[in-house]
Design an enzyme around this catalytic site. Structure first.
Site, PDB file in Angstrom:
ATOM      1  N   SER A 189       0.862  -1.188   0.000  1.00 21.49           N
ATOM      2  CA  SER A 189       0.000   0.000   0.000  1.00 21.49           C
ATOM      3  C   SER A 189       0.895   1.233   0.000  1.00 21.49           C
ATOM      4  CB  SER A 189      -0.886  -0.036   1.248  1.00 21.49           C
ATOM      5  OG  SER A 189      -1.581   1.174   1.409  1.00 21.49           O
TER       6      SER A 189
ATOM      7  N   LYS B 231      -2.933   5.125  -2.547  1.00 19.29           N
ATOM      8  CA  LYS B 231      -3.917   5.954  -1.862  1.00 19.29           C
ATOM      9  C   LYS B 231      -4.333   7.074  -2.814  1.00 19.29           C
ATOM     10  CE  LYS B 231      -3.886   4.003   2.244  1.00 19.29           C
ATOM     11  NZ  LYS B 231      -5.100   3.490   2.910  1.00 19.29           N
TER      12      LYS B 231
ATOM     13  N   ASP C 230      -7.211   3.163  -2.973  1.00 20.12           N
ATOM     14  CA  ASP C 230      -7.890   3.276  -1.671  1.00 20.12           C
ATOM     15  C   ASP C 230      -8.121   4.753  -1.374  1.00 20.12           C
ATOM     16  OD1 ASP C 230      -8.878   3.057   0.896  1.00 20.12           O
ATOM     17  OD2 ASP C 230      -7.116   2.046   1.739  1.00 20.12           O
TER      18      ASP C 230
HETATM   19  O1  OSB Z   1      -7.058   2.114   4.727  1.00 20.01           O
HETATM   20  O2  OSB Z   1      -6.053   0.290   4.445  1.00 20.01           O
HETATM   21  C1  OSB Z   1      -6.107   1.386   4.982  1.00 20.01           C
HETATM   22  C2  OSB Z   1      -2.925   2.015   7.029  1.00 20.01           C
HETATM   23  C3  OSB Z   1      -3.464   2.611   8.155  1.00 20.01           C
HETATM   24  C4  OSB Z   1      -4.821   2.850   8.214  1.00 20.01           C
HETATM   25  C5  OSB Z   1      -5.645   2.468   7.141  1.00 20.01           C
HETATM   26  C6  OSB Z   1      -5.120   1.846   6.025  1.00 20.01           C
HETATM   27  C7  OSB Z   1      -3.725   1.645   5.961  1.00 20.01           C
HETATM   28  C8  OSB Z   1      -3.042   1.072   4.794  1.00 20.01           C
HETATM   29  C9  OSB Z   1      -1.689   0.437   5.019  1.00 20.01           C
HETATM   30  O3  OSB Z   1      -3.462   1.135   3.666  1.00 20.01           O
HETATM   31  C10 OSB Z   1      -1.756  -1.047   4.994  1.00 20.01           C
HETATM   32  C11 OSB Z   1      -0.488  -1.712   5.510  1.00 20.01           C
HETATM   33  O4  OSB Z   1       0.406  -1.933   4.701  1.00 20.01           O
HETATM   34  O5  OSB Z   1      -0.409  -2.013   6.717  1.00 20.01           O
HETATM   35 MG    MG Z   2      -8.303   0.948   3.387  1.00 19.67          MG
END
Ligand code: OSB
Ligand code: MG
Length: 369
Positions: free
Chosen positions: A135, A163, A188
């Site tokens: 991510s 994101k 996302d």
């Molecule tokens: O929305 O998935 C999400 C991290 C913190 C809060 C929300 C999200 C995320 C991530 C990171 O997208 C996911 C990871 O690699 O841990």
């Molecule tokens: Mg998410």
């Protein structure tokens, strides 16, 4: 298992690079590590409530309060025969699922270790390796994003998630697809859009995205159902799914066609498994989300993702993608083929690096009878 001692540690770990989303920029991650001592066994869990109430209403402070004043007193000193019994004992507490999940995870580790089996095996896991993705936060320019993606693809990651937020969306999607026409690619939004932005999502429909994660309200099912009906690309819900009940409603309303399961968000592995099993009967694929966990939470996510209906690569990346040094040994690594090994040793299957854990602990408290 007689619950003899429980310890909470508020940890703060610096991220290797800032993580920017529609919710803001994070430089470090604060969570709570829960350890439970029972009959000579120590079980470990991670509560993924963050320092801020921007992703979820829960924070380290609210979770600490709920753990200290309600969840821990409900089970401390009890002789538990099952995890369901513990859940029953604190079932009067409404919500606060991240607090519950942190404690439940430590209990799963205790019970798995007492049976001398891995957490994966105890949850019902069916694979030795899982497919993993990464991510990526919002980058200043398309060029910088492309460079980051190149690096992660070279490390083997099977799926890229970026994101997005209003003003930082379609131009990044176009740039990535132009450079990498074939990769598994998803976005996302973390609830940063409204239904009035539907034309943007219709445009995204042309870029062969695996899914669009949580575009609309963080507690919404209804508006998402209106959006999903007008898109080819599956919507995946993250923030608005807290339980099996939410999952049923979302699927029956056609609010989404994929579900992101984070054990913290839904109250633990027990509820995660119920959601997983239900989705399987409905032909809805699930994948394991992440909360920038340390190796303790990551171990739980890896075990969970070894269940059969985890059909898409998870937000489960190598320890070094998040932190310079992890608090577990061995650290989690990504294999060249974009998989991660599911630990086979008892419980979470990794050792706690106590020296590192002490370094990142900002306060701790022990609860004994
Ligand atoms: O929305 O998935 C999400 C991290 C913190 C809060 C929300 C999200 C995320 C991530 C990171 O997208 C996911 C990871 O690699 O841990
Ligand atoms: Mg998410």
């Amino acid at each position: 298992m007689k619950i003899e001692k429980i310890e909470l540690r508020h940890i703060k770990m610096e991220l290797v690079s800032p993580f920017t989303t529609s919710m803001g920029t994070e430089y470090d991650e604060e969570h709570i590590i829960v350890s439970v001592d029972a009959e000579g066994i120590t079980g470990w869990g991670e509560c993924v409530a963050e320092g801020t109430p921007f992703y979820s209403y829960e924070t380290v402070t609210t979770a600490w309060h709920i753990l200290q004043d309600f969840l821990i007193p409900a089970i401390l000193g009890k002789d538990l025969t099952s995890i369901d019994q513990a859940i029953q004992l604190y079932s009067k507490v409404r919500g606060h699922r991240m607090a519950k999940a942190g404690l439940e995870a430590a209990l799963w580790d205790v019970f798995a270790k007492s049976k001398n089996i891995s957490l994966s095996k105890m949850i019902g896991g069916a694979r030795e390796t899982i497919d993993v993705g990464v991510s990526i936060g919002i980058q200043p320019t398309e060029e910088e994003l492309i460079k980051k993606i190149e690096g992660y693809l070279a490390e083997g990651y099977k799926r890229i998630k970026i994101k997005i937020a209003p003003g930082n969306d379609i131009q990044f999607v176009k740039a990535v697809r132009k450079e990498f026409p074939e990769i598994l690619f998803q976005v996302d939004a973390n609830s940063s859009y409204e239904l009035k932005h539907i034309d943007l999502f219709k445009q995204m429909d042309d870029y062969n995205l695996l899914l669009i994660e949580q575009p609309l309200g963080y507690d919404d099912n209804y508006q998402h159902s209106k959006l999903q009906k007008q898109l080819k690309t599956p919507i995946c819900l993250d923030e608005s799914i807290h339980s099996l009940d939410d999952t049923r409603a979302a699927i029956e309303l056609d609010s989404c066609r994929v579900i992101n399961i984070k054990p913290g968000r839904v109250g633990g592995f027990t509820e995660s498994k119920l959601i997983h099993d239900y989705c399987e009967t409905k032909n809805i694929p699930v994948w394991c989300g992440g909360m920038l966990e340390s190796g303790i939470g990551r171990a739980g996510n890896v075990a969970l993702a070894s269940l059969p209906n985890f059909k898409l690569p998870g937000d489960i990346s190598a320890s070094k993608r998040y932190y310079k040094a992890d608090i577990v040994e061995p650290e989690f690594v990504v294999n060249k083929d974009g998989t991660m090994n599911v630990p086979t040793k008892p419980g979470i299957g990794v050792e706690i690096n106590m020296k590192m854990l002490d370094i990142v602990t900002v306060r701790n408290k022990e609860f004994k009878l």
